[in-house]
Design a protein around this motif. Sequence first.
Motif, mmCIF file in Angstrom:
data_model
loop_
_atom_site.group_PDB
_atom_site.id
_atom_site.type_symbol
_atom_site.label_atom_id
_atom_site.label_comp_id
_atom_site.label_asym_id
_atom_site.label_seq_id
_atom_site.Cartn_x
_atom_site.Cartn_y
_atom_site.Cartn_z
ATOM 1 N N VAL A 1 0.856 -1.181 0.000
ATOM 2 C CA VAL A 1 0.000 0.000 0.000
ATOM 3 C C VAL A 1 0.891 1.230 0.000
ATOM 4 O O VAL A 1 1.909 1.251 0.706
ATOM 5 N N GLY A 2 0.522 2.239 -0.778
ATOM 6 C CA GLY A 2 1.268 3.480 -0.802
ATOM 7 C C GLY A 2 0.475 4.613 -0.168
ATOM 8 O O GLY A 2 -0.750 4.683 -0.335
ATOM 9 N N THR A 3 1.155 5.471 0.563
ATOM 10 C CA THR A 3 0.501 6.584 1.231
ATOM 11 C C THR A 3 1.291 7.866 1.032
ATOM 12 O O THR A 3 2.503 7.847 0.791
ATOM 13 N N GLY A 4 0.599 8.998 1.157
ATOM 14 C CA GLY A 4 1.244 10.299 1.119
ATOM 15 C C GLY A 4 0.446 11.291 1.942
ATOM 16 O O GLY A 4 -0.768 11.427 1.739
ATOM 17 N N VAL A 5 1.098 11.953 2.872
ATOM 18 C CA VAL A 5 0.454 12.920 3.760
ATOM 19 C C VAL A 5 0.932 14.311 3.401
ATOM 20 O O VAL A 5 2.146 14.554 3.307
ATOM 21 N N GLY A 6 -0.008 15.240 3.202
ATOM 22 C CA GLY A 6 0.338 16.607 2.859
ATOM 23 C C GLY A 6 -0.228 17.612 3.832
ATOM 24 O O GLY A 6 -1.293 17.391 4.430
ATOM 25 N N SER A 7 0.484 18.702 4.021
ATOM 26 C CA SER A 7 0.042 19.833 4.839
ATOM 27 C C SER A 7 -0.223 19.438 6.281
ATOM 28 O O SER A 7 -1.087 20.017 6.939
ATOM 29 N N ALA A 8 0.536 18.472 6.786
ATOM 30 C CA ALA A 8 0.335 18.019 8.167
ATOM 31 C C ALA A 8 1.649 17.637 8.823
ATOM 32 O O ALA A 8 1.669 16.838 9.756
ATOM 33 N N ALA A 9 2.751 18.221 8.341
ATOM 34 C CA ALA A 9 4.073 17.964 8.895
ATOM 35 C C ALA A 9 5.025 18.993 8.271
ATOM 36 O O ALA A 9 4.655 19.674 7.303
ATOM 37 N N PRO A 10 6.249 19.124 8.763
ATOM 38 C CA PRO A 10 7.178 20.078 8.150
ATOM 39 C C PRO A 10 7.473 19.798 6.685
ATOM 40 O O PRO A 10 7.791 20.709 5.922
ATOM 41 N N THR A 11 7.377 18.534 6.297
ATOM 42 C CA THR A 11 7.546 18.146 4.899
ATOM 43 C C THR A 11 6.434 17.170 4.522
ATOM 44 O O THR A 11 5.858 16.513 5.399
ATOM 45 N N PRO A 12 6.130 17.044 3.235
ATOM 46 C CA PRO A 12 5.273 15.931 2.825
ATOM 47 C C PRO A 12 5.935 14.619 3.238
ATOM 48 O O PRO A 12 7.160 14.496 3.183
ATOM 49 N N ARG A 13 5.130 13.642 3.654
ATOM 50 C CA ARG A 13 5.717 12.396 4.139
ATOM 51 C C ARG A 13 4.777 11.228 3.874
ATOM 52 O O ARG A 13 3.588 11.409 3.627
ATOM 53 N N ALA B 1 3.120 7.577 5.350
ATOM 54 C CA ALA B 1 2.726 6.928 6.608
ATOM 55 C C ALA B 1 3.093 5.458 6.479
ATOM 56 O O ALA B 1 2.229 4.590 6.292
ATOM 57 N N ASP B 2 4.386 5.168 6.555
ATOM 58 C CA ASP B 2 4.876 3.823 6.250
ATOM 59 C C ASP B 2 4.352 2.771 7.216
ATOM 60 O O ASP B 2 4.019 1.653 6.805
ATOM 61 N N ALA C 1 2.173 -0.422 6.069
ATOM 62 C CA ALA C 1 2.595 -1.798 6.339
ATOM 63 C C ALA C 1 1.533 -2.541 7.141
ATOM 64 O O ALA C 1 1.283 -3.738 6.906
ATOM 65 N N PHE C 2 0.888 -1.856 8.071
ATOM 66 C CA PHE C 2 -0.189 -2.470 8.848
ATOM 67 C C PHE C 2 -1.328 -2.916 7.939
ATOM 68 O O PHE C 2 -1.788 -4.069 8.018
ATOM 69 N N ARG D 1 -3.128 9.032 10.893
ATOM 70 C CA ARG D 1 -3.158 10.210 11.777
ATOM 71 C C ARG D 1 -1.918 10.250 12.666
ATOM 72 O O ARG D 1 -1.300 11.314 12.856
ATOM 73 N N ASP D 2 -1.527 9.108 13.203
ATOM 74 C CA ASP D 2 -0.388 9.066 14.118
ATOM 75 C C ASP D 2 0.939 9.355 13.421
ATOM 76 O O ASP D 2 1.937 9.677 14.092
ATOM 77 N N ALA D 3 0.965 9.244 12.091
ATOM 78 C CA ALA D 3 2.205 9.511 11.345
ATOM 79 C C ALA D 3 2.423 11.001 11.090
ATOM 80 O O ALA D 3 3.505 11.399 10.669
ATOM 81 N N ALA D 4 1.405 11.817 11.333
ATOM 82 C CA ALA D 4 1.480 13.245 11.038
ATOM 83 C C ALA D 4 2.048 14.027 12.214
ATOM 84 O O ALA D 4 2.072 13.547 13.346
ATOM 85 N N ALA D 5 2.508 15.237 11.921
ATOM 86 C CA ALA D 5 3.025 16.141 12.954
ATOM 87 C C ALA D 5 2.623 17.566 12.590
ATOM 88 O O ALA D 5 3.472 18.399 12.266
ATOM 89 N N PRO D 6 1.333 17.869 12.619
ATOM 90 C CA PRO D 6 0.858 19.175 12.142
ATOM 91 C C PRO D 6 1.038 20.281 13.181
ATOM 92 O O PRO D 6 1.370 20.025 14.353
ATOM 93 N N ILE D 7 0.785 21.506 12.741
ATOM 94 C CA ILE D 7 0.817 22.676 13.615
ATOM 95 C C ILE D 7 -0.513 23.421 13.488
ATOM 96 O O ILE D 7 -1.294 23.174 12.570
ATOM 97 N N ASP D 8 -0.739 24.316 14.418
ATOM 98 C CA ASP D 8 -1.840 25.268 14.284
ATOM 99 C C ASP D 8 -1.387 26.413 13.382
ATOM 100 O O ASP D 8 -0.269 26.922 13.527
ATOM 101 N N ASP D 9 -2.230 26.822 12.434
ATOM 102 C CA ASP D 9 -1.944 28.013 11.651
ATOM 103 C C ASP D 9 -3.259 28.652 11.232
ATOM 104 O O ASP D 9 -4.335 28.258 11.703
ATOM 105 N N VAL D 10 -3.203 29.636 10.338
ATOM 106 C CA VAL D 10 -4.410 30.381 9.977
ATOM 107 C C VAL D 10 -5.420 29.520 9.230
ATOM 108 O O VAL D 10 -6.605 29.880 9.159
ATOM 109 N N ARG D 11 -4.981 28.388 8.652
ATOM 110 C CA ARG D 11 -5.901 27.549 7.890
ATOM 111 C C ARG D 11 -6.590 26.499 8.737
ATOM 112 O O ARG D 11 -7.633 25.992 8.350
ATOM 113 N N GLY D 12 -6.000 26.122 9.873
ATOM 114 C CA GLY D 12 -6.620 25.096 10.692
ATOM 115 C C GLY D 12 -5.753 24.728 11.873
ATOM 116 O O GLY D 12 -4.545 25.018 11.903
#
Length: 290
Positions: free
Chosen positions: A201-213, A215-216, A220-221, A251-262
């Motif tokens: 399975v392939g995954t891609g997380v955007g706008s929820a960490a310092p870089t796109p990443r 969720a390996d 794998a799970f 969700r657990d693979a992300a590292a987001p911040i608070d900003d003006v968008r959310g």
Amino acid sequence: MDFLAPSTWAEALAAKAERPDALPVAGGTDVMVELNFDHRRPDALLDLTRVPELREWAWDDGRIRLGAGVTYARVIAELGDRLPGLAMAARTVGSPQIRNRGTVGGNLGAASPAGDSHPALLAADAVVEIASAARGTREVPVAEFFTGVKRNALAPDELIAAVLVAPPAGPQQFCKIGTRNAMVIAVSAFGFALHPDRKEVGTGVGSAAPTPRRADAAAAFLAGELEAAGLWESRAALPDGLAAEFGRRVRDAAAPIDDVRGTAAYRLHTLSVMARRAATWAWDEHRRAA
């Protein structure tokens, strides 16, 4: 400010080698905004719009070689059946005018955590082809290309030549949350791809960490649970509980911040929902293709 306008790829690489401070510009949908708001004032601009090699795409040893200057509009029109995840992401980019100008290579070069093409490219295990006049060409997996907020793996004398993507054997999905349906920067985004030929399975997380990443661990799970339950072979329905747990692990693979968008909390919640839905939609499509 100097303006460099090469007409061939060799000239572009030579110009970048001579002027490593030159800022590449193709569609200009990111660069010109930064210039207009005086967020950046480079000593030189390197215009790549006259380089025909960058506007081409072709099959290359089982992979699609997508020139860095291919626009979002062309991805949608010409590659929607081969790279549906990337085409879905491209449809969410700006307005028709932006999609006619903006390029996947430019999106990669900007390296924004919210870049719309990044989750789809991560899910598809894309590779970035990079070149310099002095050292030739090298390939960097897209998961290793992003090195920080708006930073990438390019050396000062290098340019992005193309993106290499082996189309996933199974369905792909892309989801994006924004404050409206169009012309919006993602609050969060998620790319998903099934690779049934290798049971991955392939995954891609955007706008929820310092870089796109990716969720390996979540990927794998899910792949392991599909294997353990014999679902890769039977193509039976994806259990709701499994899809929900996959969403929680994304969700657990992300590292987001608070900003003006959310807020960070909202981003985490939306990622969980998007991952659950994307996995279910892709698996249902996989079942229908049996």
